[in-house]
Design a protein around this motif. Structure first.
Motif, PDB file in Angstrom:
ATOM      1  N   ASP A  24       1.075  -1.556  -0.193  1.00 34.05           N
ATOM      2  CA  ASP A  24      -0.104  -0.028   0.388  1.00 34.05           C
ATOM      3  C   ASP A  24       1.016   1.450   0.205  1.00 34.05           C
ATOM      4  O   ASP A  24       0.396   2.372  -0.324  1.00 34.05           O
ATOM      5  N   ARG A  25       2.382   0.900   0.924  1.00 38.03           N
ATOM      6  CA  ARG A  25       2.846   2.465   0.164  1.00 38.03           C
ATOM      7  C   ARG A  25       4.242   2.616  -1.085  1.00 38.03           C
ATOM      8  O   ARG A  25       4.324   3.241  -1.156  1.00 38.03           O
ATOM      9  N   MET A  26       3.676   1.264  -1.518  1.00 37.74           N
ATOM     10  CA  MET A  26       4.706   1.673  -2.573  1.00 37.74           C
ATOM     11  C   MET A  26       4.347   2.399  -3.463  1.00 37.74           C
ATOM     12  O   MET A  26       5.334   3.157  -4.630  1.00 37.74           O
ATOM     13  N   PRO A  27       2.905   2.843  -4.341  1.00 40.77           N
ATOM     14  CA  PRO A  27       2.610   3.930  -5.033  1.00 40.77           C
ATOM     15  C   PRO A  27       2.895   5.474  -4.439  1.00 40.77           C
ATOM     16  O   PRO A  27       3.724   6.212  -5.219  1.00 40.77           O
ATOM     17  N   LEU A  28       3.613   5.492  -2.952  1.00 42.86           N
ATOM     18  CA  LEU A  28       4.046   6.962  -3.007  1.00 42.86           C
ATOM     19  C   LEU A  28       5.579   6.778  -2.751  1.00 42.86           C
ATOM     20  O   LEU A  28       6.159   7.883  -2.987  1.00 42.86           O
ATOM     21  N   ALA A  29       6.418   5.449  -2.879  1.00 46.53           N
ATOM     22  CA  ALA A  29       7.858   5.356  -2.937  1.00 46.53           C
ATOM     23  C   ALA A  29       7.468   5.907  -4.880  1.00 46.53           C
ATOM     24  O   ALA A  29       8.828   6.420  -4.991  1.00 46.53           O
ATOM     25  N   VAL A  30       7.093   5.329  -5.292  1.00 48.12           N
ATOM     26  CA  VAL A  30       7.290   5.784  -7.138  1.00 48.12           C
ATOM     27  C   VAL A  30       6.854   6.733  -7.228  1.00 48.12           C
ATOM     28  O   VAL A  30       7.874   7.391  -7.902  1.00 48.12           O
ATOM     29  N   GLU A  31       5.989   7.683  -6.584  1.00 50.98           N
ATOM     30  CA  GLU A  31       5.650   9.353  -7.135  1.00 50.98           C
ATOM     31  C   GLU A  31       6.977   9.947  -7.007  1.00 50.98           C
ATOM     32  O   GLU A  31       7.426  10.811  -6.936  1.00 50.98           O
ATOM     33  N   GLN A  32       7.636   9.939  -5.404  1.00 52.07           N
ATOM     34  CA  GLN A  32       8.530  10.398  -4.630  1.00 52.07           C
ATOM     35  C   GLN A  32       9.431  10.468  -6.138  1.00 52.07           C
ATOM     36  O   GLN A  32      10.788  11.098  -6.002  1.00 52.07           O
ATOM     37  N   LEU A  33      10.076   9.012  -6.636  1.00 53.40           N
ATOM     38  CA  LEU A  33      10.519   9.045  -7.813  1.00 53.40           C
ATOM     39  C   LEU A  33      10.933   9.244  -8.688  1.00 53.40           C
ATOM     40  O   LEU A  33      11.595  10.265  -9.698  1.00 53.40           O
ATOM     41  N   ARG A  34       8.939   9.794  -9.491  1.00 49.73           N
ATOM     42  CA  ARG A  34       9.149  10.417 -10.425  1.00 49.73           C
ATOM     43  C   ARG A  34       9.823  12.220  -9.985  1.00 49.73           C
ATOM     44  O   ARG A  34       9.846  12.643 -10.725  1.00 49.73           O
ATOM     45  N   GLN A  35       9.578  12.505  -8.967  1.00 52.25           N
ATOM     46  CA  GLN A  35       9.508  13.585  -8.318  1.00 52.25           C
ATOM     47  C   GLN A  35      11.455  14.026  -8.099  1.00 52.25           C
ATOM     48  O   GLN A  35      11.075  15.121  -8.613  1.00 52.25           O
ATOM     49  N   LEU A  36      12.090  13.024  -7.919  1.00 48.10           N
ATOM     50  CA  LEU A  36      12.953  12.774  -7.936  1.00 48.10           C
ATOM     51  C   LEU A  36      14.153  13.675  -9.503  1.00 48.10           C
ATOM     52  O   LEU A  36      14.813  14.739  -9.151  1.00 48.10           O
ATOM     53  N   PHE A  37      13.028  12.827 -10.259  1.00 49.53           N
ATOM     54  CA  PHE A  37      13.827  13.151 -11.564  1.00 49.53           C
ATOM     55  C   PHE A  37      13.146  13.767 -12.794  1.00 49.53           C
ATOM     56  O   PHE A  37      13.085  14.278 -13.973  1.00 49.53           O
ATOM     57  N   ASN A  38      11.820  15.090 -12.119  1.00 53.07           N
ATOM     58  CA  ASN A  38      11.154  15.708 -12.707  1.00 53.07           C
ATOM     59  C   ASN A  38      10.445  15.134 -13.992  1.00 53.07           C
ATOM     60  O   ASN A  38      11.079  15.467 -15.110  1.00 53.07           O
ATOM     61  N   GLY A  39      10.498  13.863 -13.774  1.00 54.51           N
ATOM     62  CA  GLY A  39       9.336  13.498 -14.511  1.00 54.51           C
ATOM     63  C   GLY A  39       8.209  13.185 -14.873  1.00 54.51           C
ATOM     64  O   GLY A  39       7.001  13.949 -14.148  1.00 54.51           O
ATOM     65  N   SER A  40       7.768  13.191 -16.444  1.00 56.58           N
ATOM     66  CA  SER A  40       6.232  12.931 -16.374  1.00 56.58           C
ATOM     67  C   SER A  40       4.963  12.378 -16.477  1.00 56.58           C
ATOM     68  O   SER A  40       4.305  11.416 -15.958  1.00 56.58           O
ATOM     69  N   LYS A  41       5.803  10.260 -15.698  1.00 54.50           N
ATOM     70  CA  LYS A  41       5.452   9.658 -15.211  1.00 54.50           C
ATOM     71  C   LYS A  41       6.290   8.781 -14.738  1.00 54.50           C
ATOM     72  O   LYS A  41       7.557   8.621 -15.425  1.00 54.50           O
ATOM     73  N   ALA A  42       6.895   7.958 -14.115  1.00 52.36           N
ATOM     74  CA  ALA A  42       7.329   6.706 -13.258  1.00 52.36           C
ATOM     75  C   ALA A  42       6.700   5.374 -13.470  1.00 52.36           C
ATOM     76  O   ALA A  42       5.096   5.663 -13.348  1.00 52.36           O
ATOM     77  N   CYS A  43       7.256   4.762 -13.308  1.00 50.64           N
ATOM     78  CA  CYS A  43       6.170   2.962 -13.087  1.00 50.64           C
ATOM     79  C   CYS A  43       7.339   2.117 -13.140  1.00 50.64           C
ATOM     80  O   CYS A  43       8.596   2.252 -13.351  1.00 50.64           O
TER      81      CYS A  43
END
Length: 381
Positions: A24-43
């Motif tokens: 349940d906490r993995m979506p937040l982690a992936v979202e933070q990774l997206r922000q680290l890279f200033n990405g449009s989407k992360a997966c």
């Protein structure tokens, strides 16, 4: 562009580790990774045969697009996954370099799935391989954003070992959860109530049958602050002794001890049940004794359909099953014959056939067998 702050990287790492143990906490982690890279989407996902939405955690999720990925475009993504197998585990790559810019832009996954979600250039890392499948992390940039630079690719390379460990741990935890859910489903299907308790009778698990017993305000056994307790003080003391003996027997199986008892709901025996206690897990030489025991509870005098049970367990005919049920209820041979409206000679014929099918020779043996011949599955609504 300037790189992410140390605090942002540490926060993302912390949430990745938490997500490995709690999906349940993995979506937040992936979202933070997206922000680290200033990405449009992360997966973070698996690509391979029979992939499903459960194999992927992505940001900016669109349900319609997710369905397209795992339905209409599934075969295209599987072929893409076969291309990824050429990338060494742990290596960072640019999707355009791997596939070729023109080939990528001409593919259905890009035209019908990536472009509509503003995924115009990404870097990724292949994390693990399982059979014909690959696990990878991918982050994309939008059409109006600059492409990833060497520093950002290096950052993903530094995160790759952690992402690999997180992926492996997530898979192991997911497998254990599946095993746990399957085991709980099997225990819930049992007619017998199952409770797992520690030395202090603290309950860590109770199946559906046990929940029904423990929630009965007039039952022989209940819960008090999460602990199992018997209504009668003498039964409580005996129950505690059974648990202690079961824990000792785990390390010394030759020790003789009592493993079952009758627990009374009241002095007149109402709501009585039987309790059988055993170690929750066997031990091997050198292993520590288990800290918990499993307790099987069964209400005495529980109403059961002996006709159905005896027919299925012993292949009795309908007439034989009804006659056997009458005997098990305490009727004599003569009384059973009268209850079934048959002659005593017919009753003896039924009894002989029942003896043969149940491999018994005496009426007392038959009655004892039938009273315990309960199908061990709970009826479902």
């Amino acid at each position: 562009m300037s790189g992410p702050s140390v605090d942002a990287v540490i926060s993302a790492v912390d949430n990745l580790l938490a997500g490995a143990l709690d999906a349940d906490r993995m979506p937040l982690a992936v979202e933070q990774l997206r922000q680290l890279f200033n990405g449009s989407k992360a997966c973070l996902s698996r690509i391979g045969p029979n992939m499903t939405a459960a194999d992927s955690v992505s940001t900016n999720s669109d349900e319609a697009m997710q369905r397209r990925c795992y339905e209409d475009l599934a075969e295209d993504f599987v072929r893409l996954g076969e291309t990824l197998r050429s990338v060494p585990i742990g290596s960072v790559y640019r999707d355009s370099d791997l596939l070729g810019e023109e080939t990528l832009r001409a593919s259905r996954p890009w035209r019908e799935w990536m472009a509509p979600q503003d995924m115009y250039g990404g870097i990724a890392c292949r994390l693990a391989e399982t059979g014909s499948s690959s696990w990878f992390f991918d982050v994309q940039r939008g059409k109006n954003q600059e492409s990833f630079d060497a520093a950002e690719a290096a950052l993903l390379g530094q995160l790759a070992p952690l992402l690999r460990k997180v992926t492996e741990l997530s898979r192991q935890v997911g497998h254990l959860k599946l095993q746990r859910d399957e085991a709980r489903g099997a225990l819930d299907a049992l007619a017998m109530a199952i409770v797992i308790v520690d030395r202090d009778l603290q309950v860590s698990y109770a199946n559906e049958g046990a929940d029904e017993i423990l929630s009965d305000p007039e039952g022989a056994i209940g819960l008090r602050q999460g602990r199992l307790f018997a209504r009668q003080p003498s039964d409580q003391r005996q129950l505690k002794r059974l648990v202690e003996a079961a824990l000792r027997s785990a390390t010394d199986p030759l020790e003789e001890h009592r493993s079952s008892m009758i627990v009374r709901g009241s002095s007149d025996g109402a709501h009585a049940l039987s309790a059988c206690v055993m170690p929750a897990a066997p031990t091997r030489p050198g292993e520590a004794a288990p800290a918990k025991v499993m307790m099987a509870l069964r209400p005495l005098g529980m109403a059961t359909d002996l006709v159905v049970s005896s027919r299925q367990l012993f292949n009795l005919t309908e007439s034989e099953a009804r006659f056997a049920s009458a005997l098990a209820s305490g009727l004599s041979l003569t009384q059973a014959a009268e209850a079934q409206g048959v002659r005593i000679s017919t009753a003896r014929t039924h009894l002989a056939r029942i003896f043969q099918k149940t491999d018994t020779r005496q009426q007392s043996q038959l009655v004892s067998l039938l009273r315990g011949a309960v199908l061990p599955l709970r009826a479902r609504a």
